[in-house]
Design a protein around this motif. Structure first.
Motif, PDB file in Angstrom:
ATOM      1  N   LYS A  15       0.846  -1.190   0.000  1.00 28.53           N
ATOM      2  CA  LYS A  15       0.000   0.000   0.000  1.00 28.53           C
ATOM      3  C   LYS A  15       0.882   1.240   0.000  1.00 28.53           C
ATOM      4  CE  LYS A  15      -3.790  -2.064   2.693  1.00 28.53           C
ATOM      5  NZ  LYS A  15      -4.623  -1.893   3.921  1.00 28.53           N
ATOM      6  N   ILE A  16       0.530   2.208  -0.830  1.00 32.41           N
ATOM      7  CA  ILE A  16       1.213   3.494  -0.838  1.00 32.41           C
ATOM      8  C   ILE A  16       0.151   4.578  -0.774  1.00 32.41           C
ATOM      9  CG2 ILE A  16       2.703   5.065  -2.117  1.00 32.41           C
ATOM     10  CD1 ILE A  16       4.077   2.682  -3.357  1.00 32.41           C
ATOM     11  N   GLY A  17       0.283   5.483   0.191  1.00 32.69           N
ATOM     12  CA  GLY A  17      -0.729   6.508   0.343  1.00 32.69           C
ATOM     13  C   GLY A  17      -0.233   7.697   1.141  1.00 32.69           C
ATOM     14  N   GLY A  32       0.041  -3.969  11.980  1.00 29.84           N
ATOM     15  CA  GLY A  32      -0.287  -5.111  11.123  1.00 29.84           C
ATOM     16  C   GLY A  32       0.577  -5.323   9.899  1.00 29.84           C
ATOM     17  N   LEU A  33       1.236  -4.274   9.417  1.00 27.31           N
ATOM     18  CA  LEU A  33       2.082  -4.363   8.230  1.00 27.31           C
ATOM     19  C   LEU A  33       3.400  -3.643   8.503  1.00 27.31           C
ATOM     20  CD1 LEU A  33      -0.597  -3.404   5.542  1.00 27.31           C
ATOM     21  CD2 LEU A  33       0.317  -5.706   5.904  1.00 27.31           C
ATOM     22  N   TYR A  34       4.458  -4.069   7.839  1.00 21.00           N
ATOM     23  CA  TYR A  34       5.694  -3.297   7.886  1.00 21.00           C
ATOM     24  C   TYR A  34       5.387  -1.926   7.297  1.00 21.00           C
ATOM     25  CZ  TYR A  34       8.199  -7.608   8.918  1.00 21.00           C
ATOM     26  OH  TYR A  34       8.633  -8.766   9.511  1.00 21.00           O
ATOM     27  N   THR A  35       5.834  -0.879   7.984  1.00 16.78           N
ATOM     28  CA  THR A  35       5.366   0.464   7.631  1.00 16.78           C
ATOM     29  C   THR A  35       6.497   1.493   7.666  1.00 16.78           C
ATOM     30  OG1 THR A  35       3.161  -0.013   8.515  1.00 16.78           O
ATOM     31  CG2 THR A  35       3.751   2.304   8.267  1.00 16.78           C
ATOM     32  N   PHE A  36       6.533   2.333   6.641  1.00 16.60           N
ATOM     33  CA  PHE A  36       7.374   3.524   6.641  1.00 16.60           C
ATOM     34  C   PHE A  36       6.457   4.743   6.609  1.00 16.60           C
ATOM     35  CE2 PHE A  36      10.281   0.453   4.598  1.00 16.60           C
ATOM     36  CZ  PHE A  36      11.385   0.606   5.431  1.00 16.60           C
ATOM     37  N   ILE A  37       6.682   5.690   7.517  1.00 17.12           N
ATOM     38  CA  ILE A  37       5.902   6.922   7.562  1.00 17.12           C
ATOM     39  C   ILE A  37       6.866   8.083   7.354  1.00 17.12           C
ATOM     40  CG2 ILE A  37       4.385   8.368   8.959  1.00 17.12           C
ATOM     41  CD1 ILE A  37       3.545   5.816  10.445  1.00 17.12           C
ATOM     42  N   GLN A  81       3.308   0.608   3.117  1.00 20.83           N
ATOM     43  CA  GLN A  81       3.004  -0.541   3.967  1.00 20.83           C
ATOM     44  C   GLN A  81       3.054  -1.817   3.134  1.00 20.83           C
ATOM     45  OE1 GLN A  81      -0.880   0.620   5.813  1.00 20.83           O
ATOM     46  NE2 GLN A  81       0.285   0.457   7.716  1.00 20.83           N
ATOM     47  N   PHE A  82       3.588  -2.877   3.715  1.00 22.01           N
ATOM     48  CA  PHE A  82       3.642  -4.151   3.003  1.00 22.01           C
ATOM     49  C   PHE A  82       3.667  -5.292   4.002  1.00 22.01           C
ATOM     50  CE2 PHE A  82       7.932  -2.548   3.594  1.00 22.01           C
ATOM     51  CZ  PHE A  82       8.636  -3.641   4.078  1.00 22.01           C
ATOM     52  N   ASN A  83       3.289  -6.478   3.532  1.00 20.29           N
ATOM     53  CA  ASN A  83       3.352  -7.656   4.395  1.00 20.29           C
ATOM     54  C   ASN A  83       4.578  -8.497   4.060  1.00 20.29           C
ATOM     55  OD1 ASN A  83       2.562  -8.770   1.952  1.00 20.29           O
ATOM     56  ND2 ASN A  83       0.690  -9.718   2.728  1.00 20.29           N
ATOM     57  N   ARG A  84       4.790  -9.534   4.825  1.00 22.70           N
ATOM     58  CA  ARG A  84       5.977 -10.383   4.633  1.00 22.70           C
ATOM     59  C   ARG A  84       5.965 -11.032   3.259  1.00 22.70           C
ATOM     60  NH1 ARG A  84       8.835 -11.603   9.388  1.00 22.70           N
ATOM     61  NH2 ARG A  84       9.725 -13.444   8.393  1.00 22.70           N
TER      62      ARG A  84
END
Length: 279
Positions: A15-17, A32-37, A81-84
């Protein structure tokens, strides 16, 4: 606005937003997901594991999927955001893998600062990300994984270059972090919670209690890692299901097959066949 990439064959999600992607976290909960903010222009305020943080303009916060997060306020945010299954399903150097320095491999919650030169480079990379999300073809998934690998490599380099600075914030659940690191190191040989509990000097019951507020139990984390590795080898090697089972520590291939089907609703053979059909 949020753009989402999904891959049927692996259950991968990217996800990109912007800040609207964080609106569901007005109350603290597992992210819930690996996340960069990434705060691009103005500071943003958040809670990470209950600890208040301000992310200044031109800083990137890195979070693991298990951390509790609350979005307080902010604008002009870019979120990845992304999952494994999206990123961790490929082999990566340990420093830039899913237990690398940005995630479980760092003692503190990483915040990366971008200077003017890096701001430009990351902005260009972001535009390439958005462009690739609009390009739906058979190599889109690989291109997006390559772009995320580049993003993670670049942020890891910046983090390593500032290791002498005072750490930002220590994670509040060291047990959970250390457990994930241990599973990453031993999941091919050790499939029982007891082994990991002993490594952490805890009883299995005490360890499970430590995980009470998280979505997954200690055993589920082991099983998830085993199944992820099985998926990776089914997709990216020519090994048979039996060979993969032995590599992951199963004396009987049927044991892996049962676990795999329980987790994915497919046998390893069905998964491999479906992935080729959808490629």
């Amino acid at each position: 606005m949020t753009k989402t990439f999904t891959e049927f064959s692996t259950n991968a999600i990217l996800k990109i937003g912007n800040e609207t992607l964080l609106e569901e976290f007005k109350d603290s909960k597992s992210i819930g997901l690996y996340t960069f903010i990434w705060a691009t222009k103005t500071p943003i305020k958040v809670l990470v594991d209950g600890v208040p943080m301000t992310i200044d303009a031109n800083q990137i916060l890195s979070l693991t999927a298990i951390q509790y997060f609350q979005f307080i306020e902010g604008n002009d945010v870019i979120v990845y955001q992304f999952n494994r299954e999206f990123y961790c399903i490929k082999d990566h150097d340990k420093e830039v893998g899913c237990v690398g320095l940005l995630f479980f491999g760092n003692e503190h919650i990483p915040v990366i600062t971008l200077d003017a030169n890096e701001q430009h480079k990351f902005a260009v990379l972001h535009e390439v990300f958005l462009d690739e999300l609009e390009t739906t073809d058979t190599i889109q998934a690989e291109m997006l994984r390559m772009l995320m690998a580049r993003f993670i490599i670049k942020t890891t380099r910046l983090l390593k270059s500032t290791t002498g600075e005072k750490a930002t914030l220590k994670g509040t659940n060291d047990t959970l972090r250390h457990y994930n690191l241990l599973v990453e190191s031993h999941y091919k040989e050790e499939h029982s919670v007891t082994f990991y509990a002993e490594k952490l000097n805890k009883s299995p019951k005490t360890l499970s209690n430590s995980f009470a507020k998280y979505a997954k139990s200690p055993l589920q984390i082991i099983h998830d890692r085993i199944v992820l590795e099985a998926k990776r080898q089914l997709l990216y090697t020519d090994k048979s299901s039996k060979e993969i089972a032995y590599d992951i520590g199963f004396d009987d291939a049927s044991h892996l097959s049962r676990l795999f089907k329980k987790q994915t609703s497919l046998t390893p053979s069905e998964f491999k066949k479906n992935s080729k059909t959808s490629a």
